[in-house]
Motif scaffolding. Sequence first.
Motif, PDB file in Angstrom:
ATOM      1  N   ALA A   1       0.835  -1.203   0.000  1.00 51.24           N
ATOM      2  CA  ALA A   1       0.000   0.000   0.000  1.00 51.24           C
ATOM      3  C   ALA A   1       0.870   1.253   0.000  1.00 51.24           C
ATOM      4  CB  ALA A   1      -0.931  -0.002   1.206  1.00 51.24           C
ATOM      5  N   THR A   2       1.972   1.223   0.733  1.00 52.32           N
ATOM      6  CA  THR A   2       2.872   2.371   0.757  1.00 52.32           C
ATOM      7  C   THR A   2       3.501   2.605  -0.616  1.00 52.32           C
ATOM      8  OG1 THR A   2       3.356   1.927   3.070  1.00 52.32           O
ATOM      9  CG2 THR A   2       4.893   3.354   1.898  1.00 52.32           C
ATOM     10  N   ILE A   3       3.949   1.526  -1.242  1.00 52.40           N
ATOM     11  CA  ILE A   3       4.536   1.637  -2.575  1.00 52.40           C
ATOM     12  C   ILE A   3       3.504   2.161  -3.571  1.00 52.40           C
ATOM     13  CG2 ILE A   3       5.478   0.286  -4.494  1.00 52.40           C
ATOM     14  CD1 ILE A   3       6.817  -1.498  -2.332  1.00 52.40           C
ATOM     15  N   ALA A   4       2.282   1.619  -3.494  1.00 47.83           N
ATOM     16  CA  ALA A   4       1.221   2.079  -4.402  1.00 47.83           C
ATOM     17  C   ALA A   4       0.900   3.546  -4.165  1.00 47.83           C
ATOM     18  CB  ALA A   4      -0.035   1.226  -4.207  1.00 47.83           C
ATOM     19  N   PHE A   5       0.929   3.990  -2.913  1.00 53.89           N
ATOM     20  CA  PHE A   5       0.662   5.389  -2.604  1.00 53.89           C
ATOM     21  C   PHE A   5       1.691   6.302  -3.268  1.00 53.89           C
ATOM     22  CE2 PHE A   5       1.539   9.022   0.244  1.00 53.89           C
ATOM     23  CZ  PHE A   5       0.334   9.695   0.112  1.00 53.89           C
ATOM     24  N   PHE A   6       2.969   5.915  -3.170  1.00 57.59           N
ATOM     25  CA  PHE A   6       4.008   6.748  -3.783  1.00 57.59           C
ATOM     26  C   PHE A   6       3.940   6.717  -5.310  1.00 57.59           C
ATOM     27  CE2 PHE A   6       6.186   6.425   0.395  1.00 57.59           C
ATOM     28  CZ  PHE A   6       6.243   7.796   0.655  1.00 57.59           C
TER      29      PHE A   6
ATOM     30  N   PHE B   1       3.472  10.199  -7.197  1.00 59.33           N
ATOM     31  CA  PHE B   1       4.481  10.765  -8.100  1.00 59.33           C
ATOM     32  C   PHE B   1       4.083  10.647  -9.573  1.00 59.33           C
ATOM     33  CE2 PHE B   1       7.436  10.040  -4.460  1.00 59.33           C
ATOM     34  CZ  PHE B   1       7.801  11.361  -4.294  1.00 59.33           C
ATOM     35  N   ALA B   2       3.557   9.490  -9.965  1.00 59.73           N
ATOM     36  CA  ALA B   2       3.267   9.277 -11.390  1.00 59.73           C
ATOM     37  C   ALA B   2       1.976   9.951 -11.822  1.00 59.73           C
ATOM     38  CB  ALA B   2       3.194   7.777 -11.679  1.00 59.73           C
ATOM     39  N   LEU B   3       0.971   9.916 -10.982  1.00 61.31           N
ATOM     40  CA  LEU B   3      -0.341  10.435 -11.379  1.00 61.31           C
ATOM     41  C   LEU B   3      -0.696  11.733 -10.662  1.00 61.31           C
ATOM     42  CD1 LEU B   3      -2.274   7.030 -11.262  1.00 61.31           C
ATOM     43  CD2 LEU B   3      -1.232   8.122 -13.248  1.00 61.31           C
TER      44      LEU B   3
END
Length: 98
Positions: A63-68, A72-74
């Motif tokens: 979830a943390t990785i998906a949040f970043f 950053f990307a979107l």
Amino acid sequence: MNSGDGAPAYGHGSGPQDGQIKPIPVPAPPQDQRTEAEQMLLAKRAIRRKNLNGIAAMSGGLATIAFFIIGFALHGWAWGWIVFLIPPMIHRYLANSE
């Protein structure tokens, strides 16, 4: 103190005395009377639960990785926090599926 009537004095009887506790009788554990099919089903459930528990353990980090990535990307910092609701839902699902 024996008064001469033949009754045993305190500490000389056959029952439990101070410091002596009779064990509480417990029933014997039941014999494993499950059929082979039930044992196979329980084994499959244990393997599935082990795999799902591994996913649940990784869900916080994912979830943390998906949040970043979302942030950053979107540029979705404002709504990216929603991914942090997924790990508790996974844990709740696993707790209720037992």
